[in-house]
Motif scaffolding. Structure first.
Motif, short mmCIF file in Angstrom:
data_model
loop_
_atom_site.label_atom_id
_atom_site.label_comp_id
_atom_site.label_asym_id
_atom_site.label_seq_id
_atom_site.Cartn_x
_atom_site.Cartn_y
_atom_site.Cartn_z
N ARG A 93 40.45 -49.19 -32.38
CA ARG A 93 41.61 -49.07 -33.24
C ARG A 93 41.46 -50.48 -33.92
O ARG A 93 41.70 -50.58 -35.27
CB ARG A 93 42.95 -48.90 -32.52
CG ARG A 93 43.95 -48.86 -33.55
CD ARG A 93 45.28 -48.84 -33.00
NE ARG A 93 45.44 -50.26 -32.15
CZ ARG A 93 46.14 -50.67 -30.86
NH1 ARG A 93 46.89 -49.58 -30.53
NH2 ARG A 93 46.20 -51.70 -30.46
N ASP A 94 41.37 -51.46 -33.13
CA ASP A 94 41.64 -52.99 -33.65
C ASP A 94 40.15 -53.72 -33.91
O ASP A 94 40.53 -54.20 -35.22
CB ASP A 94 41.98 -53.82 -32.70
CG ASP A 94 43.36 -53.46 -32.13
OD1 ASP A 94 44.02 -52.81 -32.99
OD2 ASP A 94 43.87 -54.02 -30.79
N ILE A 95 39.23 -53.06 -33.61
CA ILE A 95 37.82 -53.82 -34.12
C ILE A 95 36.86 -52.58 -34.67
O ILE A 95 36.35 -52.80 -35.74
CB ILE A 95 37.14 -54.16 -32.78
CG1 ILE A 95 38.19 -55.47 -32.07
CG2 ILE A 95 35.84 -55.08 -33.24
CD1 ILE A 95 38.37 -56.49 -33.01
N GLY A 96 36.64 -51.42 -34.12
CA GLY A 96 35.92 -50.51 -34.71
C GLY A 96 36.08 -50.01 -36.07
O GLY A 96 35.23 -49.41 -36.72
N ARG A 97 37.48 -49.96 -36.27
CA ARG A 97 37.63 -49.69 -37.73
C ARG A 97 37.23 -50.42 -38.77
O ARG A 97 37.38 -49.99 -40.07
CB ARG A 97 39.20 -49.87 -37.80
CG ARG A 97 40.04 -50.83 -37.60
CD ARG A 97 41.61 -50.41 -37.62
NE ARG A 97 42.35 -51.78 -37.56
CZ ARG A 97 42.85 -52.35 -38.62
NH1 ARG A 97 42.40 -51.76 -40.06
NH2 ARG A 97 43.36 -53.49 -38.72
N HIS A 98 36.57 -51.79 -38.48
CA HIS A 98 35.97 -52.59 -39.44
C HIS A 98 34.79 -52.38 -39.60
O HIS A 98 33.93 -52.87 -40.46
CB HIS A 98 36.65 -54.02 -39.00
CG HIS A 98 37.99 -54.41 -39.10
ND1 HIS A 98 38.77 -54.35 -40.13
CD2 HIS A 98 38.58 -54.70 -37.92
CE1 HIS A 98 39.96 -54.92 -39.89
NE2 HIS A 98 39.90 -54.89 -38.47
N PHE A 99 34.14 -51.67 -38.88
CA PHE A 99 32.48 -51.36 -38.77
C PHE A 99 32.22 -49.88 -39.65
O PHE A 99 32.84 -48.81 -39.20
CB PHE A 99 32.25 -51.43 -37.70
CG PHE A 99 31.87 -52.46 -37.01
CD1 PHE A 99 30.94 -53.50 -36.84
CD2 PHE A 99 33.11 -53.07 -36.54
CE1 PHE A 99 30.73 -54.89 -36.38
CE2 PHE A 99 32.87 -54.41 -35.93
CZ PHE A 99 31.84 -55.22 -36.01
N SER A 100 31.25 -49.82 -40.65
CA SER A 100 30.81 -48.74 -41.10
C SER A 100 29.85 -48.03 -40.47
O SER A 100 28.41 -48.62 -40.52
CB SER A 100 30.56 -48.89 -42.56
OG SER A 100 29.89 -47.84 -43.19
N VAL A 101 29.83 -46.75 -40.04
CA VAL A 101 28.69 -46.28 -39.63
C VAL A 101 27.36 -46.38 -40.46
O VAL A 101 26.23 -46.31 -40.05
CB VAL A 101 28.90 -44.93 -38.87
CG1 VAL A 101 27.56 -44.28 -38.47
CG2 VAL A 101 30.10 -44.95 -37.69
N ASN A 102 27.94 -45.88 -41.72
CA ASN A 102 26.83 -45.75 -42.94
C ASN A 102 25.94 -47.24 -42.75
O ASN A 102 24.63 -47.35 -42.82
CB ASN A 102 27.27 -45.79 -44.08
CG ASN A 102 28.19 -44.43 -44.11
OD1 ASN A 102 29.32 -44.39 -43.63
ND2 ASN A 102 27.92 -43.30 -44.75
N ARG A 103 26.59 -48.59 -42.75
CA ARG A 103 26.07 -49.66 -42.65
C ARG A 103 25.16 -49.95 -41.47
O ARG A 103 24.15 -50.44 -41.39
CB ARG A 103 26.89 -50.74 -43.18
CG ARG A 103 26.38 -52.09 -43.16
CD ARG A 103 27.40 -53.27 -43.44
NE ARG A 103 26.94 -54.51 -43.44
CZ ARG A 103 27.73 -55.67 -43.39
NH1 ARG A 103 28.51 -55.67 -43.46
NH2 ARG A 103 26.85 -56.74 -43.67
N MET A 104 25.89 -49.56 -40.39
CA MET A 104 25.08 -49.73 -39.16
C MET A 104 23.89 -49.00 -38.89
O MET A 104 22.98 -49.80 -38.32
CB MET A 104 26.16 -49.28 -37.83
CG MET A 104 27.56 -50.28 -37.57
SD MET A 104 28.56 -49.55 -36.86
CE MET A 104 27.62 -49.69 -34.99
N LEU A 105 23.57 -47.83 -39.54
CA LEU A 105 22.46 -46.85 -39.51
C LEU A 105 21.48 -47.77 -40.26
O LEU A 105 20.06 -47.66 -40.04
CB LEU A 105 22.85 -45.50 -40.00
CG LEU A 105 23.49 -44.67 -39.33
CD1 LEU A 105 23.81 -43.56 -39.88
CD2 LEU A 105 22.84 -44.69 -37.73
N THR A 106 21.93 -48.62 -41.29
CA THR A 106 20.65 -49.33 -42.11
C THR A 106 20.08 -50.67 -41.36
O THR A 106 19.43 -51.41 -41.87
CB THR A 106 21.21 -50.12 -43.50
OG1 THR A 106 22.40 -50.89 -43.32
CG2 THR A 106 21.87 -48.68 -43.93
#
Length: 368
Positions: A93-106
């Motif tokens: 909730r506090d940290i994960g919401r700041h990460f985009s899976v789309n970006r992580m996949l790149t």
């Protein structure tokens, strides 16, 4: 890692605080960067042993007591101090919401694994979240605002910078160093015999000395600047040497690099052993050595097997090929028969059998 040890040591000498982070938490999953398969999961006991080994590797380069010229002690930190206490739902909730899976996949560490059709576990996929969170915690707990790493960590470091800005309004910075390669394009620290270890338990000081002694001519000046504390004027003088004289510069590089890691006494012994082996043709006392039962030597051990066991080849088959190609010497005499039995009769006056692979790698076999 040697480059980053040197960078941290340089920051410490300027009066800044140097924080060395050990991954007691993240090592439970592992960084997928540069790998085609998942890392082996380690036990708590293996992780603890690795962390202690990492600490010993830092000691020659960082002053943890604060007695050096900078006056401020370095700090050794373990990210398990905060990662082991994380609660899953609050973290998402506090940290994960700041990460985009789309970006992580790149990110290269993810994209390359997927492009090669290699499995990537959710545990590994989470690594960039944890490293980013580390940076935020380091900032909060220790006032750390600069993270350094290899160029393969750039994406993770940038994500940490952005996370710090979003969750703590912190101004964080990143600095990466490129992979060090030799003038011929080879990766620094990789040799025919394997990786170059900083721990004397993994690589003897003599072998470490020889790694630097065998530096390519074109790299001597660069490596003197990177891996020693010699005055730049003296480095320039040594860099200008040509022909046979460049060997003197290589000896100085080898001595200074070995002294920095293993101390003056060990560097002196390694230099003397090299002098005896290469200038006098005798077996120096610091050569890597293995022992074999006297009864086994009495029966005879195939040459190729001894060469592999002494660490001069990666396998019996490689040792066999090396001998057949004329690359193996037994007591400085050619040993082209890989099946030749080596035994008690081959023990020299110094009480050992000398094995050589090429001109620069040597080892001793002693009866036990």
């Amino acid at each position: 890692c040697l480059v980053h040890f040197r960078l941290l040591g340089g920051l410490l000498r300027t009066g800044l605080r140097a924080s060395a982070l050990r991954g007691g938490g993240t090592t439970r999953g592992g960084d997928p960067a540069g790998r085609d398969e998942s890392r082996k999961l380690l036990t708590d006991e293996a992780i603890a042993a690795n962390l202690e080994g990492i600490r010993r590797n830092f000691d020659p380069f960082l002053d943890f007591a604060g007695a050096g010229e900078g006056g401020r002690p370095a700090v050794m930190i373990n990210n398990a101090d905060w990662l082991d206490e994380l609660r899953y739902i609050p973290f998402l909730r506090d940290i994960g919401r700041h990460f985009s899976v789309n970006r992580m996949l790149t990110m290269d560490s993810v994209r390359m694994r997927l492009e090669r059709d290699q499995p990537l576990t959710f545990l590994e996929f989470n690594y960039m979240l944890l490293q980013s969170y580390d940076f935020v915690e380091l900032s909060k707990r220790h006032g750390c605002n600069l993270q350094m790493g290899g160029s393969d960590q750039w994406g993770n470091i940038v994500m940490g910078v952005e996370l710090g800005r979003r969750v703590a309004d912190a101004s964080l910075f990143g600095m990466t160093t490129p992979l060090i390669t030799t003038a011929s394009g080879q990766k620094m620290g990789k040799t025919a015999a394997g990786a170059i270890w900083l721990s004397p338990h993994r690589l003897a000081p003599y072998d470490y000395f020889q790694f630097w002694r065998n530096t390519e001519d074109a790299d001597v000046g660069r490596f003197l600047r990177l891996f020693t504390d010699m005055p730049l004027g003296e480095v320039a003088r040594l860099e200008a040497l040509r022909g046979a004289e460049v060997n003197e510069a290589k000896k100085i590089l080898a001595f200074e690099a070995t002294r920095m890691l293993h101390g003056e006494e060990a560097a002196g012994r390694a230099a003397e052993t090299a002098r005896q082996v290469f200038e006098q043709g005798v077996a120096g006392g610091e050569l890597p050595a293995i022992s074999r039962p006297r009864a086994e030597l009495a029966a005879g051990i195939p040459l190729h097997r001894l060469v592999a066991e002494a660490g001069l080849a990666k396998s019996n088959s490689e040792a066999r090929r090396l001998a057949e190609q004329g690359g193996v010497r037994l007591n400085d005499a050619p040993g082209s028969d890989p099946n030749r039995l080596v035994g008690l009769g081959d023990i020299g006056a110094d009480g050992a059998i000398k094995l050589s692979a090429g001109r620069k790698r040597h080892a001793l076999v002693r009866p036990a």
